[in-house]
Design a protein around this motif. Structure first.
Motif, PDB file in Angstrom:
ATOM      1  N   GLY A 138       8.148  -6.090 -14.976  1.00 34.01           N
ATOM      2  CA  GLY A 138       6.822  -5.598 -15.374  1.00 34.01           C
ATOM      3  C   GLY A 138       6.680  -4.139 -15.006  1.00 34.01           C
ATOM      4  O   GLY A 138       7.558  -3.563 -14.350  1.00 34.01           O
ATOM      5  N   THR A 139       5.563  -3.560 -15.406  1.00 41.39           N
ATOM      6  CA  THR A 139       5.372  -2.144 -15.091  1.00 41.39           C
ATOM      7  C   THR A 139       5.069  -1.944 -13.605  1.00 41.39           C
ATOM      8  O   THR A 139       4.428  -2.774 -12.965  1.00 41.39           O
ATOM      9  N   VAL A 140       5.577  -0.835 -13.091  1.00 41.92           N
ATOM     10  CA  VAL A 140       5.150  -0.306 -11.794  1.00 41.92           C
ATOM     11  C   VAL A 140       4.591   1.056 -12.169  1.00 41.92           C
ATOM     12  O   VAL A 140       5.304   1.877 -12.766  1.00 41.92           O
ATOM     13  N   PHE A 183       1.248   4.273 -12.361  1.00 42.66           N
ATOM     14  CA  PHE A 183       0.055   4.974 -11.875  1.00 42.66           C
ATOM     15  C   PHE A 183      -1.095   4.537 -12.772  1.00 42.66           C
ATOM     16  O   PHE A 183      -0.961   4.541 -14.005  1.00 42.66           O
ATOM     17  N   ASP A 184      -2.207   4.169 -12.159  1.00 43.78           N
ATOM     18  CA  ASP A 184      -3.408   3.816 -12.915  1.00 43.78           C
ATOM     19  C   ASP A 184      -4.532   4.793 -12.578  1.00 43.78           C
ATOM     20  O   ASP A 184      -4.669   5.197 -11.408  1.00 43.78           O
ATOM     21  N   ALA A 185      -5.327   5.134 -13.577  1.00 39.59           N
ATOM     22  CA  ALA A 185      -6.602   5.825 -13.320  1.00 39.59           C
ATOM     23  C   ALA A 185      -7.682   4.910 -13.879  1.00 39.59           C
ATOM     24  O   ALA A 185      -7.610   4.499 -15.042  1.00 39.59           O
ATOM     25  N   GLY A 211      -0.469   1.057  -9.389  1.00 39.00           N
ATOM     26  CA  GLY A 211      -0.851  -0.035 -10.277  1.00 39.00           C
ATOM     27  C   GLY A 211       0.378  -0.605 -10.951  1.00 39.00           C
ATOM     28  O   GLY A 211       1.515  -0.392 -10.501  1.00 39.00           O
ATOM     29  N   GLY A 212       0.146  -1.299 -12.039  1.00 41.66           N
ATOM     30  CA  GLY A 212       1.258  -1.872 -12.798  1.00 41.66           C
ATOM     31  C   GLY A 212       1.299  -3.379 -12.667  1.00 41.66           C
ATOM     32  O   GLY A 212       0.946  -3.942 -11.627  1.00 41.66           O
ATOM     33  N   ALA A 213       1.731  -4.010 -13.764  1.00 37.33           N
ATOM     34  CA  ALA A 213       1.745  -5.474 -13.814  1.00 37.33           C
ATOM     35  C   ALA A 213       2.638  -6.061 -12.716  1.00 37.33           C
ATOM     36  O   ALA A 213       2.229  -6.971 -11.992  1.00 37.33           O
ATOM     37  N   SER A 232     -15.073  -6.371 -20.337  1.00 36.74           N
ATOM     38  CA  SER A 232     -14.249  -5.711 -21.353  1.00 36.74           C
ATOM     39  C   SER A 232     -13.973  -4.273 -20.909  1.00 36.74           C
ATOM     40  O   SER A 232     -14.729  -3.695 -20.116  1.00 36.74           O
ATOM     41  N   ARG A 233     -12.885  -3.741 -21.445  1.00 37.91           N
ATOM     42  CA  ARG A 233     -12.515  -2.377 -21.061  1.00 37.91           C
ATOM     43  C   ARG A 233     -11.864  -1.674 -22.240  1.00 37.91           C
ATOM     44  O   ARG A 233     -11.368  -2.328 -23.162  1.00 37.91           O
ATOM     45  N   ASP A 234     -11.888  -0.362 -22.183  1.00 36.45           N
ATOM     46  CA  ASP A 234     -11.169   0.431 -23.175  1.00 36.45           C
ATOM     47  C   ASP A 234      -9.961   1.045 -22.499  1.00 36.45           C
ATOM     48  O   ASP A 234     -10.075   1.569 -21.384  1.00 36.45           O
ATOM     49  N   GLY A 252       6.527 -10.122 -16.650  1.00 34.57           N
ATOM     50  CA  GLY A 252       5.208  -9.492 -16.666  1.00 34.57           C
ATOM     51  C   GLY A 252       5.107  -8.509 -17.814  1.00 34.57           C
ATOM     52  O   GLY A 252       6.086  -8.193 -18.501  1.00 34.57           O
ATOM     53  N   ASN A 253       3.912  -8.024 -17.979  1.00 34.89           N
ATOM     54  CA  ASN A 253       3.575  -7.158 -19.092  1.00 34.89           C
ATOM     55  C   ASN A 253       4.405  -5.866 -19.106  1.00 34.89           C
ATOM     56  O   ASN A 253       4.335  -5.064 -18.189  1.00 34.89           O
ATOM     57  N   LEU A 254       5.206  -5.707 -20.138  1.00 35.72           N
ATOM     58  CA  LEU A 254       5.864  -4.446 -20.482  1.00 35.72           C
ATOM     59  C   LEU A 254       6.584  -4.621 -21.812  1.00 35.72           C
ATOM     60  O   LEU A 254       6.379  -5.651 -22.476  1.00 35.72           O
ATOM     61  N   PHE A 308      -1.472  -4.286 -26.674  1.00 33.86           N
ATOM     62  CA  PHE A 308      -0.684  -3.072 -26.935  1.00 33.86           C
ATOM     63  C   PHE A 308       0.674  -3.439 -27.557  1.00 33.86           C
ATOM     64  O   PHE A 308       1.124  -2.809 -28.514  1.00 33.86           O
ATOM     65  N   TRP A 309       1.321  -4.470 -27.016  1.00 31.09           N
ATOM     66  CA  TRP A 309       2.655  -4.854 -27.511  1.00 31.09           C
ATOM     67  C   TRP A 309       2.553  -5.641 -28.818  1.00 31.09           C
ATOM     68  O   TRP A 309       3.450  -5.569 -29.660  1.00 31.09           O
ATOM     69  N   MET A 310       1.455  -6.366 -29.005  1.00 34.06           N
ATOM     70  CA  MET A 310       1.234  -7.052 -30.295  1.00 34.06           C
ATOM     71  C   MET A 310       1.052  -6.015 -31.401  1.00 34.06           C
ATOM     72  O   MET A 310       1.538  -6.173 -32.510  1.00 34.06           O
ATOM     73  N   THR A 370      -9.212  -4.545 -12.598  1.00 33.86           N
ATOM     74  CA  THR A 370      -7.828  -4.180 -12.931  1.00 33.86           C
ATOM     75  C   THR A 370      -6.842  -5.030 -12.135  1.00 33.86           C
ATOM     76  O   THR A 370      -6.971  -5.162 -10.918  1.00 33.86           O
ATOM     77  N   GLY A 371      -5.890  -5.585 -12.846  1.00 31.36           N
ATOM     78  CA  GLY A 371      -4.840  -6.354 -12.181  1.00 31.36           C
ATOM     79  C   GLY A 371      -5.194  -7.811 -11.949  1.00 31.36           C
ATOM     80  O   GLY A 371      -4.352  -8.575 -11.469  1.00 31.36           O
ATOM     81  N   ALA A 372      -6.421  -8.205 -12.309  1.00 26.56           N
ATOM     82  CA  ALA A 372      -6.813  -9.602 -12.054  1.00 26.56           C
ATOM     83  C   ALA A 372      -5.899 -10.567 -12.817  1.00 26.56           C
ATOM     84  O   ALA A 372      -5.466 -11.589 -12.274  1.00 26.56           O
ATOM     85  N   GLY A 373      -5.590 -10.222 -14.070  1.00 26.57           N
ATOM     86  CA  GLY A 373      -4.733 -11.094 -14.878  1.00 26.57           C
ATOM     87  C   GLY A 373      -3.329 -11.201 -14.294  1.00 26.57           C
ATOM     88  O   GLY A 373      -2.728 -12.282 -14.259  1.00 26.57           O
ATOM     89  N   ASP A 374      -2.814 -10.098 -13.817  1.00 25.82           N
ATOM     90  CA  ASP A 374      -1.462 -10.099 -13.223  1.00 25.82           C
ATOM     91  C   ASP A 374      -1.469 -10.818 -11.884  1.00 25.82           C
ATOM     92  O   ASP A 374      -0.515 -11.513 -11.538  1.00 25.82           O
ATOM     93  N   THR A 375      -2.539 -10.629 -11.145  1.00 30.10           N
ATOM     94  CA  THR A 375      -2.654 -11.314  -9.851  1.00 30.10           C
ATOM     95  C   THR A 375      -2.732 -12.823 -10.076  1.00 30.10           C
ATOM     96  O   THR A 375      -2.136 -13.609  -9.336  1.00 30.10           O
TER      97      THR A 375
HETATM   98  P1  AMP Z   1      -4.585  -6.515 -16.020  1.00 32.93           P
HETATM   99  O1  AMP Z   1      -5.898  -5.944 -15.554  1.00 32.93           O
HETATM  100  O2  AMP Z   1      -4.166  -7.733 -15.251  1.00 32.93           O
HETATM  101  O3  AMP Z   1      -4.512  -6.671 -17.479  1.00 32.93           O
HETATM  102  O4  AMP Z   1      -3.467  -5.447 -15.664  1.00 32.93           O
HETATM  103  C1  AMP Z   1      -3.697  -4.100 -15.444  1.00 32.93           C
HETATM  104  C2  AMP Z   1      -2.379  -3.418 -15.152  1.00 32.93           C
HETATM  105  O5  AMP Z   1      -1.580  -3.441 -16.328  1.00 32.93           O
HETATM  106  C3  AMP Z   1      -2.541  -1.985 -14.764  1.00 32.93           C
HETATM  107  O6  AMP Z   1      -2.140  -1.809 -13.417  1.00 32.93           O
HETATM  108  C4  AMP Z   1      -1.665  -1.184 -15.736  1.00 32.93           C
HETATM  109  O7  AMP Z   1      -0.809  -0.297 -15.094  1.00 32.93           O
HETATM  110  C5  AMP Z   1      -0.878  -2.244 -16.452  1.00 32.93           C
HETATM  111  N1  AMP Z   1      -0.771  -1.968 -17.904  1.00 32.93           N
HETATM  112  C6  AMP Z   1      -1.703  -1.426 -18.707  1.00 32.93           C
HETATM  113  N2  AMP Z   1      -1.233  -1.326 -19.985  1.00 32.93           N
HETATM  114  C7  AMP Z   1       0.013  -1.828 -19.976  1.00 32.93           C
HETATM  115  C8  AMP Z   1       1.018  -2.028 -20.970  1.00 32.93           C
HETATM  116  N3  AMP Z   1       0.833  -1.685 -22.243  1.00 32.93           N
HETATM  117  N4  AMP Z   1       2.168  -2.607 -20.592  1.00 32.93           N
HETATM  118  C9  AMP Z   1       2.383  -2.960 -19.313  1.00 32.93           C
HETATM  119  N5  AMP Z   1       1.490  -2.813 -18.323  1.00 32.93           N
HETATM  120  C10 AMP Z   1       0.310  -2.253 -18.642  1.00 32.93           C
END
Ligand code: AMP
Length: 308
Positions: A8-10, A12-14, A27-29, A93-95, A124-126, A152-154, A234-239
Motif C-alpha cells: 500500500g502507499t506510504v 505524505f498527506d495534507a 499517511g498512506g494506506a 464525504s471528502r474531496d 492495500g490501496n495503490l 481513483f484506480w477504478m 483519514t485512514g479510517a478505512g485502512d485502519t
Molecule cells: P482512507 O481514509 O482509509 O480512505 O485512506 C486515506 C489514505 O489513503 C491517506 O493516508 C492517503 O495517503 C491514501 N491515499 C489517498 N489516495 C490514494 C490512492 N489513490 N492510492 C493509494 N492511497 C491513497
C-alpha cells in the motif's frame, strides 16, 4: 506465528477538516493498515516506496511498533506519494484535491525474502499493477488475500484492477466505491455483482454507519461506535482493514464466523483512528483501551428479544 505482508502507499498527506488543517504529515494506506494490525502482535512487513524526502524518523515509528520496513524502497532522488484531501462539514464525504503519484508511478515492488511466503496478504490501496506484481512474486498462495482499493484506480486503471480483483478472497471498499465497481445502487446487488468478479467475501464500509460483510446469501453488520468527537476520518478505512487482517492473521481462522469478529475488530480500531489528526491516535493506542472499547461494542449491539 503467521506472517502478514502489507502492500500500500506510504505517503505524505495534507488534510483539511472543519476542525483544522495539516501540512504534509505521515499517511498512506499501508501506514494505517500496519499500525492497526500491529495491535495483534503479528509479524508484519510492508512493501511500498517513498522518496528521499521521506523522514527516516517516520520509518522508525513503524519499526517501533514491530513493523518490518525492509520492503519499503527509498528512491533517493524521487518524491514521496502525496495526497491532499478536504472533508465536508458532515465528515462523511471528502474531496481529493491532489494525488501526486511521484515515486509510485514507476514502482516495481520487490518482496523481501523474509516475507516471500506470507500466510496472509493485505493488498492495500495503490496501483493495481503493483498489487498484481506482489501476488506474482509469492510462490505459494496465502491462506487469505484481502484487497482494498478506491475510485481513483477504478477511474484510471480499470482493466488492471479487474485482473487483480479476480485473484483475491476478500474485497473491502466503501459504499460509494461498491456502487461504482458494480454499477448497482443496492449494496446487496452490488455485493452479488462483485462476487462474479472473483472475491467470495465483500466488505462494504459505510463510515459512521458501520460495515457490512457479505458471503453467499449471508450478511453480517457491524456498527460504528457512536463517538462524541470525530476529528479527522483519514485512514479510517485502512485502519478498519488493518484490524480485520490483523485479527485474521493472529487467529489463523478464515471461517465466515471468524470474519465477523474481524469486522468488529476493524470497526473498533477505526473508532480510535478518527479521534485525532493523521496517525497520532494509532501511534499511542494501548491494548487496554482497545479491550475497553470492545466491551462497549458488545453492549451496543447485544439485546434479548422473545420470538413468536
Ligand atoms: P482512507 O481514509 O482509509 O480512505 O485512506 C486515506 C489514505 O489513503 C491517506 O493516508 C492517503 O495517503 C491514501 N491515499 C489517498 N489516495 C490514494 C490512492 N489513490 N492510492 C493509494 N492511497 C491513497
Amino acid at each position: 506465528m503467521s506472517k502478514l505482508l502489507i502492500v500500500g502507499t506510504v505517503a505524505f498527506d495534507a488534510i483539511e477538516t472543519p476542525f483544522g488543517k495539516t501540512d504534509k504529515i505521515l499517511g498512506g494506506a499501508a501506514t494505517y493498515i500496519s499500525l492497526s494490525a500491529s495491535q495483534f502482535g503479528v509479524e508484519s512487513g510492508i512493501v511500498s516506496v517513498v522518496g528521499g524526502d521521506f523522514p527516516k524518523e517516520y520509518l522508525r515509528k513503524l519499526n517501533a511498533r514491530n513493523i518490518n520496513t525492509d520492503g519499503i524502497e527509498v528512491v533517493e532522488d524521487g518524491k514521496t506519494f502525496f495526497w491532499k484531501g478536504k472533508y465536508h462539514n458532515d465528515l462523511n464525504s471528502r474531496d481529493t484535491l491532489i494525488t501526486d503519484l511521484n515515486v509510485l508511478a514507476d514502482f516495481k515492488p520487490v518482496v523481501p525474502k523474509r516475507f516471500i511466503q506470507p500466510e496472509f496478504l493485505m493488498l492495500g490501496n495503490l496501483h493495481p499493477a503493483v498489487q498484481m506484481a506482489v501476488i506474482n512474486q509469492i510462490p505459494v498462495r496465502p491462506k487469505l488475500v484481502v484487497l482494498d482499493t478506491m475510485n481513483f484506480w477504478m477511474d484510471n486503471t480499470w482493466d488492471q484492477l479487474m485482473e487483480v480483483i479476480a485473484k483475491i478472497d476478500v474485497i473491502t471498499i466503501n459504499d460509494e466505491e461498491a456502487r461504482q465497481l458494480s454499477g448497482e445502487y443496492s449494496l446487496v446487488k452490488a455485493a452479488q455483482k462483485i462476487y462474479e468478479m472473483g472475491p467470495k467475501y465483500v466488505v462494504i464500509k459505510k463510515g459512521e454507519h458501520g460495515a457490512l460483510l457479505f458471503h453467499e446469501d449471508n450478511v453480517f453488520f457491524a456498527p460504528a461506535l457512536p463517538l462524541e468527537e470525530v476529528f479527522d476520518p483519514t485512514g479510517a478505512g485502512d485502519t478498519f482493514a488493518g484490524g480485520f487482517i490483523g485479527h485474521m492473521t493472529r487467529t489463523e481462522d478464515i471461517s465466515f464466523e471468524n470474519m465477523k469478529r474481524g469486522v468488529i475488530a476493524g470497526s473498533n480500531l477505526a473508532s480510535f483512528c478518527v479521534e485525532k489528526f493523521g496517525t497520532e491516535r494509532m501511534e499511542n493506542l494501548t491494548h487496554d483501551e482497545i479491550q475497553e472499547r470492545l466491551l462497549q461494542f458488545k453492549l451496543l449491539t447485544q439485546f434479548d428479544i422473545e420470538l413468536g
